[in-house]
Design a protein around this motif. Structure first.
Motif, PDB file in Angstrom:
ATOM      1  N   TYR A  56     -11.360  -2.558  -1.552  1.00  0.00           N
ATOM      2  CA  TYR A  56      -9.979  -2.180  -1.227  1.00  0.00           C
ATOM      3  C   TYR A  56      -9.891  -1.609   0.188  1.00  0.00           C
ATOM      4  CZ  TYR A  56      -5.608   0.509  -1.405  1.00  0.00           C
ATOM      5  OH  TYR A  56      -4.371   1.035  -1.134  1.00  0.00           O
TER       6      TYR A  56
ATOM      7  N   LEU B  83      -7.873  -3.065   3.409  1.00  0.00           N
ATOM      8  CA  LEU B  83      -6.900  -2.167   4.044  1.00  0.00           C
ATOM      9  C   LEU B  83      -7.184  -2.035   5.537  1.00  0.00           C
ATOM     10  CD1 LEU B  83      -4.543  -0.150   3.595  1.00  0.00           C
ATOM     11  CD2 LEU B  83      -6.277   1.620   3.248  1.00  0.00           C
TER      12      LEU B  83
ATOM     13  N   PHE C   1      -3.149  -8.102  -1.962  1.00  0.00           N
ATOM     14  CA  PHE C   1      -3.107  -6.726  -2.465  1.00  0.00           C
ATOM     15  C   PHE C   1      -3.302  -6.707  -3.983  1.00  0.00           C
ATOM     16  CE2 PHE C   1      -0.898  -3.209  -4.453  1.00  0.00           C
ATOM     17  CZ  PHE C   1      -1.393  -2.121  -3.753  1.00  0.00           C
TER      18      PHE C   1
ATOM     19  N   GLU D  19      -6.557  -5.245  -6.084  1.00  0.00           N
ATOM     20  CA  GLU D  19      -6.364  -4.242  -7.135  1.00  0.00           C
ATOM     21  C   GLU D  19      -7.015  -4.691  -8.444  1.00  0.00           C
ATOM     22  OE1 GLU D  19      -3.904  -1.143  -7.423  1.00  0.00           O
ATOM     23  OE2 GLU D  19      -5.126  -1.134  -5.608  1.00  0.00           O
TER      24      GLU D  19
ATOM     25  N   VAL E 277       0.838  -1.210   0.000  1.00  0.00           N
ATOM     26  CA  VAL E 277       0.000   0.000   0.000  1.00  0.00           C
ATOM     27  C   VAL E 277       0.870   1.255   0.000  1.00  0.00           C
ATOM     28  CG1 VAL E 277      -1.617   1.361   1.386  1.00  0.00           C
ATOM     29  CG2 VAL E 277      -1.990  -1.089   1.097  1.00  0.00           C
TER      30      VAL E 277
ATOM     31  N   TYR F  46       1.915   4.021  -3.271  1.00  0.00           N
ATOM     32  CA  TYR F  46       1.675   5.468  -3.219  1.00  0.00           C
ATOM     33  C   TYR F  46       2.918   6.255  -3.633  1.00  0.00           C
ATOM     34  CZ  TYR F  46       0.968  10.114  -1.217  1.00  0.00           C
ATOM     35  OH  TYR F  46       0.874  11.468  -1.035  1.00  0.00           O
TER      36      TYR F  46
END
Length: 344
Positions: free
Chosen positions: A236, A240, A207, A211, A141, A145
């Motif tokens: 998502y 998270l 993850f 996605e 995550v 970013y």
């Protein structure tokens, strides 16, 4: 101030209900005023612990939530709370015991109610898998970013610019996470490497799966531009939130072994995190504070490293919360300094 408090009206109500339940639970288990008061205090401490550990979660949620429609924002605040409170704070610990001990769900509930010490021991035995899964997911995550060509603002410029410059290298985030996983696999005590490696790979694949599934579901539901940020983004955010919750759920057993008291305390904290998320979106706080989002993602990156490190050493949850709060606090100060410089 009054407007800001409006966002926390449900959280305040849930706090009153939760603390009342903690008092009742304390009396039912202990039958003494001192035992009842101890349950009350532990519930309050757990709520504060959850808020401190999950403040960065609220900021990241807000970053994703602002792209969602009002309808899906509302669903996240309602359905999301049910999933967060009952799913991660009650069902997840039960599921761990069901799998680890090879017993049925009803037996797991009975074990939690009648033999809390044994229940906590079984939860602790699954700590390596939980830490590896959560560490891998949260590291993806954070890196996703920072390693982004479209990212325009840098806070810790020396590092963030280099990461952004590497965005053209396909699969770099996955490679970095796998490198960290291999390093920890190398130094873990014999007999635990397979469990750690399997769980870390599961976190990484989760993850990637979220996605891919999110994009597929959102594209399938895109009847119009306004439909963006629907079920895929919701999914998502829930995964998270689950990853953020691992640390709090496991850490709660250091304060109490009572599953129901843990659910009350962490549930109160989860309500405040949800309310804080909606406030950040509707008041557009992330736009007002330029680097606040950066601080949250640096906090996530540090948290992921701490979760990996917890497979080797005990790291107090208070330290984890303070580190995350420090990064967010520094990013807030940097944002205020930037705002003052622009105002001149």
């Amino acid at each position: 101030m009054r407007i800001a408090l409006h966002y926390f009206s449900w959280a305040f109500g849930f706090t009153a209900l939760g603390l009342a339940l903690a008092l009742w639970l304390g009396w039912a288990y202990s039958g003494t005023l001192s035992g009842t008061f101890a349950f009350f205090v532990i519930a309050a401490v757990l709520a504060v612990l959850e808020i401190s550990l999950s403040f960065d979660n609220a900021i990241v949620n807000a970053n994703k939530l602002k792209q969602m429609t009002h309808e899906w924002q509302h669903r996240f605040l309602t359905w999301g709370i049910v999933i967060a409170v009952f799913g991660m704070r009650i069902l997840f610990p039960l599921l761990v015991v069901v799998i680890a001990a090879g017993i049925g769900p009803i037996e797991a509930v009975k074990l939690a109610a009648t033999k809390p010490a044994e229940y906590a021991r079984i939860i602790g035995s699954a700590h390596i898998s939980i830490a590896a899964f959560g560490g891998a997911f949260l590291m993806m995550v954070a890196l996703n970013y920072f390693i982004d060509e479209g990212k325009e603002v840098d806070w810790i410029a020396a590092l963030e610019r280099r990461l952004r410059a590497c965005a053209s290298i396909r699969g770099l985030e996955i490679g970095l996470v796998l490198t960290v996983v291999m390093m920890f696999t190398w130094v873990l005590p014999p007999g635990t490497e397979g469990e750690f490696l399997f769980a870390a790979c599961a976190g990484l694949l989760t993850f990637l799966g979220v996605e891919v599934l999110g994009q597929v579901l959102d594209r399938a539901s895109l009847a119009s531009e306004a439909a963006k940020g629907g079920i895929g983004a919701f999914l998502y955010l829930e995964v998270l939130d689950a990853s953020f919750s691992f640390d709090g759920v496991i850490g709660a057993f250091a304060l109490t072994q009572n599953l129901f008291l843990i659910a009350i305390g962490l549930g109160i904290g989860a309500m405040y995190v949800r309310s804080m998320t909606i406030m950040l979106v509707e008041k557009n706080t992330l736009a007002e504070f330029r680097y606040l989002e950066h601080g949250a993602f640096w906090s996530i990156l540090i948290l992921s490293g701490i979760m990996f490190a917890q497979t080797l050493w005990h790291i107090p949850e208070v330290a984890t919360g303070l580190i995350g709060a420090a990064f967010i606090g520094l990013s807030l100060l940097s944002s205020l300094r930037f705002n003052r410089s622009c105002a001149r």
